[in-house]
Design a protein around this motif. Sequence first.
Motif, PDB file in Angstrom:
ATOM      1  N   ASP A   1     -16.122 -19.609  42.661  1.00  0.00           N
ATOM      2  CA  ASP A   1     -16.031 -19.390  44.084  1.00  0.00           C
ATOM      3  C   ASP A   1     -17.215 -19.414  44.837  1.00  0.00           C
ATOM      4  O   ASP A   1     -17.251 -20.106  46.131  1.00  0.00           O
ATOM      5  CB  ASP A   1     -15.508 -17.903  44.245  1.00  0.00           C
ATOM      6  N   ILE A   2     -18.486 -19.275  44.204  1.00  0.00           N
ATOM      7  CA  ILE A   2     -19.774 -19.224  44.867  1.00  0.00           C
ATOM      8  C   ILE A   2     -20.113 -20.510  45.133  1.00  0.00           C
ATOM      9  O   ILE A   2     -20.556 -21.336  46.250  1.00  0.00           O
ATOM     10  CB  ILE A   2     -20.820 -18.797  44.105  1.00  0.00           C
ATOM     11  N   ILE A   3     -19.846 -21.646  44.111  1.00  0.00           N
ATOM     12  CA  ILE A   3     -20.104 -23.105  44.176  1.00  0.00           C
ATOM     13  C   ILE A   3     -19.259 -23.717  45.194  1.00  0.00           C
ATOM     14  O   ILE A   3     -19.694 -24.325  46.023  1.00  0.00           O
ATOM     15  CB  ILE A   3     -19.792 -23.682  43.073  1.00  0.00           C
ATOM     16  N   LYS A   4     -18.214 -23.244  45.454  1.00  0.00           N
ATOM     17  CA  LYS A   4     -17.097 -23.899  46.462  1.00  0.00           C
ATOM     18  C   LYS A   4     -17.480 -23.547  47.943  1.00  0.00           C
ATOM     19  O   LYS A   4     -17.472 -23.930  48.757  1.00  0.00           O
ATOM     20  CB  LYS A   4     -15.497 -23.497  46.191  1.00  0.00           C
ATOM     21  N   ARG A   5     -17.873 -22.030  47.908  1.00  0.00           N
ATOM     22  CA  ARG A   5     -18.246 -21.414  49.315  1.00  0.00           C
ATOM     23  C   ARG A   5     -19.471 -22.257  49.795  1.00  0.00           C
ATOM     24  O   ARG A   5     -19.883 -22.715  50.745  1.00  0.00           O
ATOM     25  CB  ARG A   5     -18.630 -20.089  48.871  1.00  0.00           C
ATOM     26  N   ASP A   6     -20.723 -22.619  48.970  1.00  0.00           N
ATOM     27  CA  ASP A   6     -21.776 -23.233  49.270  1.00  0.00           C
ATOM     28  C   ASP A   6     -21.829 -24.699  49.215  1.00  0.00           C
ATOM     29  O   ASP A   6     -22.434 -25.470  50.263  1.00  0.00           O
ATOM     30  CB  ASP A   6     -22.968 -22.679  48.090  1.00  0.00           C
ATOM     31  N   ARG A   7     -20.974 -25.320  48.246  1.00  0.00           N
ATOM     32  CA  ARG A   7     -20.912 -26.667  48.362  1.00  0.00           C
ATOM     33  C   ARG A   7     -19.498 -27.210  48.434  1.00  0.00           C
ATOM     34  O   ARG A   7     -18.669 -27.477  47.381  1.00  0.00           O
ATOM     35  CB  ARG A   7     -21.370 -27.291  46.870  1.00  0.00           C
ATOM     36  N   PRO A   8     -18.586 -26.898  49.724  1.00  0.00           N
ATOM     37  CA  PRO A   8     -17.283 -27.341  49.869  1.00  0.00           C
ATOM     38  C   PRO A   8     -17.007 -28.918  49.349  1.00  0.00           C
ATOM     39  O   PRO A   8     -15.777 -29.037  49.035  1.00  0.00           O
ATOM     40  CB  PRO A   8     -17.118 -27.059  51.213  1.00  0.00           C
ATOM     41  N   GLU A   9     -17.978 -29.596  49.433  1.00  0.00           N
ATOM     42  CA  GLU A   9     -17.726 -31.034  49.223  1.00  0.00           C
ATOM     43  C   GLU A   9     -17.524 -31.402  47.663  1.00  0.00           C
ATOM     44  O   GLU A   9     -17.555 -32.597  47.212  1.00  0.00           O
ATOM     45  CB  GLU A   9     -18.770 -31.857  49.839  1.00  0.00           C
ATOM     46  N   TRP A  10     -17.868 -30.354  46.791  1.00  0.00           N
ATOM     47  CA  TRP A  10     -18.280 -30.504  45.415  1.00  0.00           C
ATOM     48  C   TRP A  10     -16.726 -30.736  44.912  1.00  0.00           C
ATOM     49  O   TRP A  10     -15.658 -30.153  44.916  1.00  0.00           O
ATOM     50  CB  TRP A  10     -18.704 -29.193  44.700  1.00  0.00           C
ATOM     51  N   ASP A  11     -16.691 -31.677  43.949  1.00  0.00           N
ATOM     52  CA  ASP A  11     -15.559 -32.226  43.202  1.00  0.00           C
ATOM     53  C   ASP A  11     -15.588 -31.343  41.718  1.00  0.00           C
ATOM     54  O   ASP A  11     -16.488 -31.444  40.941  1.00  0.00           O
ATOM     55  CB  ASP A  11     -15.668 -33.577  42.795  1.00  0.00           C
ATOM     56  N   ALA A  12     -14.593 -30.379  41.577  1.00  0.00           N
ATOM     57  CA  ALA A  12     -14.455 -29.552  40.492  1.00  0.00           C
ATOM     58  C   ALA A  12     -14.121 -30.326  39.259  1.00  0.00           C
ATOM     59  O   ALA A  12     -13.364 -29.592  38.104  1.00  0.00           O
ATOM     60  CB  ALA A  12     -13.685 -28.338  40.563  1.00  0.00           C
ATOM     61  N   LYS A  13     -14.093 -31.769  39.066  1.00  0.00           N
ATOM     62  CA  LYS A  13     -13.720 -32.370  38.091  1.00  0.00           C
ATOM     63  C   LYS A  13     -14.745 -32.638  37.103  1.00  0.00           C
ATOM     64  O   LYS A  13     -14.567 -33.092  36.007  1.00  0.00           O
ATOM     65  CB  LYS A  13     -12.980 -33.427  38.136  1.00  0.00           C
ATOM     66  N   ARG A  14     -16.203 -32.785  37.467  1.00  0.00           N
ATOM     67  CA  ARG A  14     -17.347 -33.215  36.747  1.00  0.00           C
ATOM     68  C   ARG A  14     -17.983 -31.983  36.384  1.00  0.00           C
ATOM     69  O   ARG A  14     -18.051 -30.896  37.259  1.00  0.00           O
ATOM     70  CB  ARG A  14     -17.940 -34.291  37.358  1.00  0.00           C
ATOM     71  N   GLY A  15     -18.890 -31.960  35.383  1.00  0.00           N
ATOM     72  CA  GLY A  15     -19.776 -30.883  35.028  1.00  0.00           C
ATOM     73  C   GLY A  15     -21.005 -30.868  35.694  1.00  0.00           C
ATOM     74  O   GLY A  15     -21.379 -31.694  36.637  1.00  0.00           O
ATOM     75  N   ILE A  16     -21.637 -29.688  35.408  1.00  0.00           N
ATOM     76  CA  ILE A  16     -22.951 -29.541  36.208  1.00  0.00           C
ATOM     77  C   ILE A  16     -24.074 -29.186  35.050  1.00  0.00           C
ATOM     78  O   ILE A  16     -23.627 -28.920  33.894  1.00  0.00           O
ATOM     79  CB  ILE A  16     -22.751 -28.152  37.201  1.00  0.00           C
ATOM     80  N   CYS A  17     -25.368 -29.321  35.712  1.00  0.00           N
ATOM     81  CA  CYS A  17     -26.252 -29.194  34.526  1.00  0.00           C
ATOM     82  C   CYS A  17     -26.727 -27.857  34.316  1.00  0.00           C
ATOM     83  O   CYS A  17     -26.279 -26.867  35.295  1.00  0.00           O
ATOM     84  CB  CYS A  17     -27.623 -30.018  34.919  1.00  0.00           C
ATOM     85  N   PRO A  18     -27.412 -27.169  33.362  1.00  0.00           N
ATOM     86  CA  PRO A  18     -27.802 -25.953  33.093  1.00  0.00           C
ATOM     87  C   PRO A  18     -28.716 -25.398  34.236  1.00  0.00           C
ATOM     88  O   PRO A  18     -28.515 -24.177  34.546  1.00  0.00           O
ATOM     89  CB  PRO A  18     -28.528 -26.230  31.687  1.00  0.00           C
ATOM     90  N   HIS A  19     -29.298 -26.190  34.934  1.00  0.00           N
ATOM     91  CA  HIS A  19     -30.364 -25.547  35.860  1.00  0.00           C
ATOM     92  C   HIS A  19     -29.433 -25.098  36.966  1.00  0.00           C
ATOM     93  O   HIS A  19     -29.681 -23.963  37.433  1.00  0.00           O
ATOM     94  CB  HIS A  19     -31.443 -26.541  36.193  1.00  0.00           C
ATOM     95  N   CYS A  20     -28.377 -25.968  37.378  1.00  0.00           N
ATOM     96  CA  CYS A  20     -27.517 -25.498  38.626  1.00  0.00           C
ATOM     97  C   CYS A  20     -26.792 -24.335  38.024  1.00  0.00           C
ATOM     98  O   CYS A  20     -26.468 -23.456  38.858  1.00  0.00           O
ATOM     99  CB  CYS A  20     -26.567 -26.828  39.093  1.00  0.00           C
ATOM    100  N   HIS A  21     -26.434 -24.238  36.981  1.00  0.00           N
ATOM    101  CA  HIS A  21     -25.481 -23.178  36.548  1.00  0.00           C
ATOM    102  C   HIS A  21     -26.518 -21.885  36.663  1.00  0.00           C
ATOM    103  O   HIS A  21     -25.910 -20.610  37.114  1.00  0.00           O
ATOM    104  CB  HIS A  21     -25.174 -23.273  35.101  1.00  0.00           C
ATOM    105  N   GLU A  22     -27.749 -21.862  36.046  1.00  0.00           N
ATOM    106  CA  GLU A  22     -28.530 -20.747  36.333  1.00  0.00           C
ATOM    107  C   GLU A  22     -28.734 -20.231  37.643  1.00  0.00           C
ATOM    108  O   GLU A  22     -28.762 -19.018  38.034  1.00  0.00           O
ATOM    109  CB  GLU A  22     -29.924 -20.905  35.517  1.00  0.00           C
ATOM    110  N   GLN A  23     -28.752 -21.587  38.537  1.00  0.00           N
ATOM    111  CA  GLN A  23     -28.922 -21.116  40.026  1.00  0.00           C
ATOM    112  C   GLN A  23     -27.778 -20.020  40.524  1.00  0.00           C
ATOM    113  O   GLN A  23     -27.955 -19.033  41.056  1.00  0.00           O
ATOM    114  CB  GLN A  23     -29.259 -22.229  40.938  1.00  0.00           C
TER     115      GLN A  23
END
Length: 247
Positions: A30-52
Motif C-alpha cells: 500500500d505504501i509503494i502504491k501510494r508513493d509510486r502509483p506508476e509502479w508495476d506490481a508484477k516485477r520484484g524490487i531490490c533489498p534497498h528499496c524494500h528496506e526504505q
Amino acid sequence: MPKFNCSLCGTPVDGRKLISPQKLENQILDIIKRDRPEWDAKRGICPHCHEQFRAKKFLGYLEKEYEKISEMEKSLVTQIARRGRVSRMVQQEYEAAMTLGERVADRVAKFGGSWTFIGIFGGILLIWMALNSWVLLRRPFDPYPFILLNLALSALAALQAPVIMMSQNRQAEKDRLQATQDYQINLMAEVEIRDLHDKMDGLRYKQWHELWHMQQRQLELLEHLHKELAHPEEKTLEPAPYKPPEL
C-alpha cells in the motif's frame, strides 16, 4: 546468475536477491502504491528499496502513536530528543506573571489567615463592645445587640470569602503546574535511566565478547605451544596475530 533491474529504482540486482511483490507485506504494498502509483506490481524490487519502504511503514506506526499522546508528552519527547532541560522555576515564573489584583488578593488572604489578624480583629471587637456598653453608656452609636457591628462583620465576611477563594484557586493552579513538572522530570529520568541501562548492557556484552575471543586466542596459543613441545622436530604455523573483535 543473471541480474535484473529493480522495478522501483532501476538498479541491477542479482536475481536471487530480488523480492517479488507476492512476498511483500500488504502494508508495504500500500505504501509503494501510494508513493509510486506508476509502479508495476508484477516485477520484484531490490533489498534497498524494500528496506526504505519498511522504514516508512514503521515510521507510520510511530507517527500514529505520536498523535495519541498529549501535548505535554509531545513537548517532553522533543526535549529528550534535543537533550534539553525540563526542570524550571515554576513558582517564580507564575508569580512573575501575576497581576496587581492577584498579588493584593494573596496578601489579604495571607493576612486574614494569620494570628495577627485574629488578635487585631478580636481587639477591635472588644473595644467596640466596651465603648457601646460602658464608655458611651448614655449615647452609644451601636447599642446592644450591636446591629451595626453585625452588619460590618457580615460585609467583611462577604468580601473576604471570595478573596480567599481566589487565592486558593491560584495556589491550586501552582500546585498543578508543579505536579506537571514533577511528572515530566520523573518521566524523563525514567527514560534516561532506561537508556543508561541499555548502554551498560551493551558495554557488558562487548566486554564478554572480547573476553571470549581472548580466551579463544589463549587456547590457540596453548595448543600451538603444546604441539611444539610434543613434536619439536615438526614446524607448526604460528597463530595469526590477535585482532580485537568487531561487534
